[in-house]
Design an enzyme around this catalytic site. Sequence first.
Site, PDB file in Angstrom:
ATOM      1  N   ALA A  10       0.822  -1.214   0.000  1.00 26.25           N
ATOM      2  CA  ALA A  10       0.000   0.000   0.000  1.00 26.25           C
ATOM      3  C   ALA A  10       0.861   1.271   0.000  1.00 26.25           C
ATOM      4  O   ALA A  10       0.664   2.163  -0.835  1.00 26.25           O
ATOM      5  CB  ALA A  10      -0.923  -0.025   1.219  1.00 26.25           C
ATOM      6  N   VAL A  11       1.819   1.364   0.904  1.00 28.05           N
ATOM      7  CA  VAL A  11       2.625   2.586   1.013  1.00 28.05           C
ATOM      8  C   VAL A  11       3.591   2.702  -0.165  1.00 28.05           C
ATOM      9  O   VAL A  11       3.710   3.768  -0.788  1.00 28.05           O
ATOM     10  CB  VAL A  11       3.415   2.619   2.347  1.00 28.05           C
ATOM     11  CG1 VAL A  11       4.317   3.845   2.410  1.00 28.05           C
ATOM     12  CG2 VAL A  11       2.458   2.601   3.531  1.00 28.05           C
ATOM     13  N   ASN A  95      10.025  -7.110  11.134  1.00 31.75           N
ATOM     14  CA  ASN A  95      10.511  -6.080  10.205  1.00 31.75           C
ATOM     15  C   ASN A  95      12.013  -5.831  10.278  1.00 31.75           C
ATOM     16  O   ASN A  95      12.622  -5.437   9.275  1.00 31.75           O
ATOM     17  CB  ASN A  95       9.712  -4.791  10.399  1.00 31.75           C
ATOM     18  CG  ASN A  95       8.303  -4.927   9.825  1.00 31.75           C
ATOM     19  OD1 ASN A  95       7.968  -5.955   9.252  1.00 31.75           O
ATOM     20  ND2 ASN A  95       7.482  -3.899   9.979  1.00 31.75           N
ATOM     21  N   ARG A 151      -0.257  15.514   9.533  1.00 34.07           N
ATOM     22  CA  ARG A 151      -1.475  15.184  10.305  1.00 34.07           C
ATOM     23  C   ARG A 151      -1.779  16.270  11.335  1.00 34.07           C
ATOM     24  O   ARG A 151      -2.939  16.579  11.602  1.00 34.07           O
ATOM     25  CB  ARG A 151      -1.292  13.832  11.004  1.00 34.07           C
ATOM     26  CG  ARG A 151      -1.370  12.682  10.028  1.00 34.07           C
ATOM     27  CD  ARG A 151      -1.258  11.356  10.749  1.00 34.07           C
ATOM     28  NE  ARG A 151      -1.435  10.271   9.797  1.00 34.07           N
ATOM     29  CZ  ARG A 151      -0.858   9.084   9.890  1.00 34.07           C
ATOM     30  NH1 ARG A 151      -0.060   8.814  10.917  1.00 34.07           N
ATOM     31  NH2 ARG A 151      -1.092   8.164   8.991  1.00 34.07           N
ATOM     32  N   HIS A 175       8.387   8.383  16.188  1.00 34.36           N
ATOM     33  CA  HIS A 175       7.154   8.147  15.419  1.00 34.36           C
ATOM     34  C   HIS A 175       6.373   7.021  16.101  1.00 34.36           C
ATOM     35  O   HIS A 175       6.208   5.935  15.583  1.00 34.36           O
ATOM     36  CB  HIS A 175       7.513   7.782  13.970  1.00 34.36           C
ATOM     37  CG  HIS A 175       6.327   7.476  13.107  1.00 34.36           C
ATOM     38  ND1 HIS A 175       5.332   8.384  12.849  1.00 34.36           N
ATOM     39  CD2 HIS A 175       5.985   6.340  12.436  1.00 34.36           C
ATOM     40  CE1 HIS A 175       4.422   7.827  12.068  1.00 34.36           C
ATOM     41  NE2 HIS A 175       4.794   6.588  11.800  1.00 34.36           N
TER      42      HIS A 175
HETATM   43  N1  LIG Z   1       6.945   5.635   8.798  1.00 37.56           N
HETATM   44  C1  LIG Z   1       5.670   5.879   8.521  1.00 37.56           C
HETATM   45  O1  LIG Z   1       5.205   7.009   8.665  1.00 37.56           O
HETATM   46  C2  LIG Z   1       4.790   4.785   8.009  1.00 37.56           C
HETATM   47  C3  LIG Z   1       3.528   5.061   7.467  1.00 37.56           C
HETATM   48  C4  LIG Z   1       2.760   4.009   6.982  1.00 37.56           C
HETATM   49  C5  LIG Z   1       3.234   2.702   7.017  1.00 37.56           C
HETATM   50  N2  LIG Z   1       4.455   2.467   7.554  1.00 37.56           N
HETATM   51  C6  LIG Z   1       5.028   1.130   7.581  1.00 37.56           C
HETATM   52  O2  LIG Z   1       5.380   0.789   6.231  1.00 37.56           O
HETATM   53  C7  LIG Z   1       5.393  -0.640   6.092  1.00 37.56           C
HETATM   54  C8  LIG Z   1       4.574  -1.040   4.863  1.00 37.56           C
HETATM   55  O3  LIG Z   1       3.224  -0.749   5.061  1.00 37.56           O
HETATM   56  P1  LIG Z   1       2.157  -1.146   3.930  1.00 37.56           P
HETATM   57  O4  LIG Z   1       0.849  -0.664   4.395  1.00 37.56           O
HETATM   58  O5  LIG Z   1       2.673  -0.756   2.602  1.00 37.56           O
HETATM   59  O6  LIG Z   1       2.200  -2.746   4.045  1.00 37.56           O
HETATM   60  P2  LIG Z   1       1.847  -3.808   2.890  1.00 37.56           P
HETATM   61  O7  LIG Z   1       1.663  -5.117   3.552  1.00 37.56           O
HETATM   62  O8  LIG Z   1       0.747  -3.269   2.045  1.00 37.56           O
HETATM   63  O9  LIG Z   1       3.171  -3.812   1.989  1.00 37.56           O
HETATM   64  C9  LIG Z   1       4.384  -4.293   2.452  1.00 37.56           C
HETATM   65  C10 LIG Z   1       5.057  -4.984   1.286  1.00 37.56           C
HETATM   66  O10 LIG Z   1       6.368  -5.365   1.676  1.00 37.56           O
HETATM   67  C11 LIG Z   1       6.657  -6.554   0.954  1.00 37.56           C
HETATM   68  N3  LIG Z   1       7.810  -7.245   1.525  1.00 37.56           N
HETATM   69  C12 LIG Z   1       7.875  -7.988   2.666  1.00 37.56           C
HETATM   70  N4  LIG Z   1       9.126  -8.466   2.832  1.00 37.56           N
HETATM   71  C13 LIG Z   1       9.860  -8.011   1.796  1.00 37.56           C
HETATM   72  C14 LIG Z   1      11.221  -8.150   1.424  1.00 37.56           C
HETATM   73  N5  LIG Z   1      12.099  -8.870   2.143  1.00 37.56           N
HETATM   74  N6  LIG Z   1      11.647  -7.548   0.284  1.00 37.56           N
HETATM   75  C15 LIG Z   1      10.790  -6.825  -0.474  1.00 37.56           C
HETATM   76  N7  LIG Z   1       9.485  -6.659  -0.168  1.00 37.56           N
HETATM   77  C16 LIG Z   1       9.024  -7.237   0.950  1.00 37.56           C
HETATM   78  C17 LIG Z   1       5.381  -7.350   1.034  1.00 37.56           C
HETATM   79  O11 LIG Z   1       5.323  -8.395   0.063  1.00 37.56           O
HETATM   80  C18 LIG Z   1       4.338  -6.264   0.827  1.00 37.56           C
HETATM   81  O12 LIG Z   1       3.969  -6.149  -0.528  1.00 37.56           O
HETATM   82  C19 LIG Z   1       4.856  -1.184   7.427  1.00 37.56           C
HETATM   83  O13 LIG Z   1       5.909  -1.563   8.259  1.00 37.56           O
HETATM   84  C20 LIG Z   1       4.112   0.017   8.018  1.00 37.56           C
HETATM   85  O14 LIG Z   1       4.012  -0.058   9.416  1.00 37.56           O
HETATM   86  C21 LIG Z   1       5.230   3.474   8.060  1.00 37.56           C
HETATM   87  O1  LIG Z   2       0.162   3.780  12.110  1.00 34.84           O
HETATM   88  C1  LIG Z   2       0.921   2.971  11.566  1.00 34.84           C
HETATM   89  O2  LIG Z   2       1.194   1.872  12.050  1.00 34.84           O
HETATM   90  C2  LIG Z   2       1.493   3.293  10.215  1.00 34.84           C
HETATM   91  C3  LIG Z   2       2.222   4.585  10.162  1.00 34.84           C
HETATM   92  O3  LIG Z   2       3.263   4.641  11.092  1.00 34.84           O
HETATM   93  C4  LIG Z   2       1.308   5.775  10.281  1.00 34.84           C
HETATM   94  O4  LIG Z   2       1.547   6.624  11.134  1.00 34.84           O
HETATM   95  O5  LIG Z   2       0.361   5.847   9.483  1.00 34.84           O
END
Ligand SMILES: NC(=O)c1ccc[n+]([C@@H]2O[C@H](COP(=O)([O-])OP(=O)(O)OC[C@H]3O[C@@H](n4cnc5c(N)ncnc54)[C@H](O)[C@@H]3O)[C@@H](O)[C@H]2O)c1
Ligand SMILES: O=C(O)C[C@H](O)C(=O)O
EC number: 1.1.1.37
Length: 309
Positions: A10-11, A95, A151, A175
């Site tokens: 998604a991200v 992770n 936000r 965060h």
């Molecule tokens: N820092 C922030 O502000 C923030 C914001 C949103 C999400 N996130 C984090 O971002 C991450 C991704 O979120 P998402 O919603 O996209 O999740 P998601 O499940 O939609 O996507 C994650 C992707 O990573 C892939 N993946 C897993 N292991 C892998 C590897 N070894 N190599 C390559 N790809 C791999 C998966 O197949 C999946 O497609 C999560 O850890 C989430 O908590 C952080």
């Molecule tokens: O809330 C989460 O786990 C994902 C990300 O860090 C966010 O703030 O949207």
Amino acid sequence: MKVTVVGAGAVGATCADNIARAALCQELVLLDIKEGLAEGKAQDMMQTAALLGFDTRIVGSTNDYAKTAGSDVVVITSGLPRKPGMTREELIGTNAGIVKGVAENILKHSPDAIIIVISNPMDTMTYLTLTATGLPKNRIIGMGGTLDSARFKYQLSQHLGCSAGDLNALVIGGHGDTTMIPLIRFATWNSVPVTEYLSADQQKQIVADTMVGGATLTKLIGTSAWYAPGAAGAALVKSIVRDEKKLFTCCVSLDGEYGQKDICLGVPVVIGKNGWEKIIDFSLNDEEQTLFNKSADAVRSMNDVLKTL
Ligand SMILES: NC(=O)c1ccc[n+]([C@@H]2O[C@H](COP(=O)([O-])OP(=O)(O)OC[C@H]3O[C@@H](n4cnc5c(N)ncnc54)[C@H](O)[C@@H]3O)[C@@H](O)[C@H]2O)c1
Ligand SMILES: O=C(O)C[C@H](O)C(=O)O
């Protein structure tokens, strides 16, 4: 310019979509471990090029890091997102292994890249990326405060009935639901302190709602958010590839700034072609400094967990 986004979930896909729409690079590689996912999403995005009018070439890859070779910027989004009721910190066990492996593979093929870390728990994943790659600290940027500040502006705009674009507001610290620090004292609406217009109760509410912004969305959606996170990642990429020198809160390695060392934590930084180029170190009052120190303690205890994995 060449940009790679690791993780086509998604991200990662949203971040890539924003990068392509803004034509921030000539070549964009989307990589995922799941067979076909990145290729499929890359093709789908390429099929918007004729409609949206961009020329970025988007290439999908199932774990073939050779395709990422020579990237100028790499965004790491691979890893599990949290489910409702979980903290970001609970993701560390899975992770950490994913992010470490990805960072090592990236380094082999793009030794000069600037790396933006998004995977959670982001502060600890940024510290891990810095220590695992040994890259100069200015080339490792954690994305969290950029999103949290957006936000914060959203919450302020709802209470003030104003354009979020007219607001200046920073969230510093970790965060995490309890570690981020929305600095309402410094927030302004076109240069006028927002505290002029908001009651003490409103200010408290805005700060509290900002801190649980990610958890609130996770509860509503069933998984964590992606539109604003993807856009925040792309905003950092833009400031790097266009050398904009914009000021964002990012998670960076501190060496005495804000009284902290040997930790990556969210502070205001200038982002340009060299990564994070300067930390803006300004004076916090006693209450803010105490919150910052507590935030650092919490993040440091998560960094210690890395040694036990
Ligand atoms: N820092 C922030 O502000 C923030 C914001 C949103 C999400 N996130 C984090 O971002 C991450 C991704 O979120 P998402 O919603 O996209 O999740 P998601 O499940 O939609 O996507 C994650 C992707 O990573 C892939 N993946 C897993 N292991 C892998 C590897 N070894 N190599 C390559 N790809 C791999 C998966 O197949 C999946 O497609 C999560 O850890 C989430 O908590 C952080
Ligand atoms: O809330 C989460 O786990 C994902 C990300 O860090 C966010 O703030 O949207």
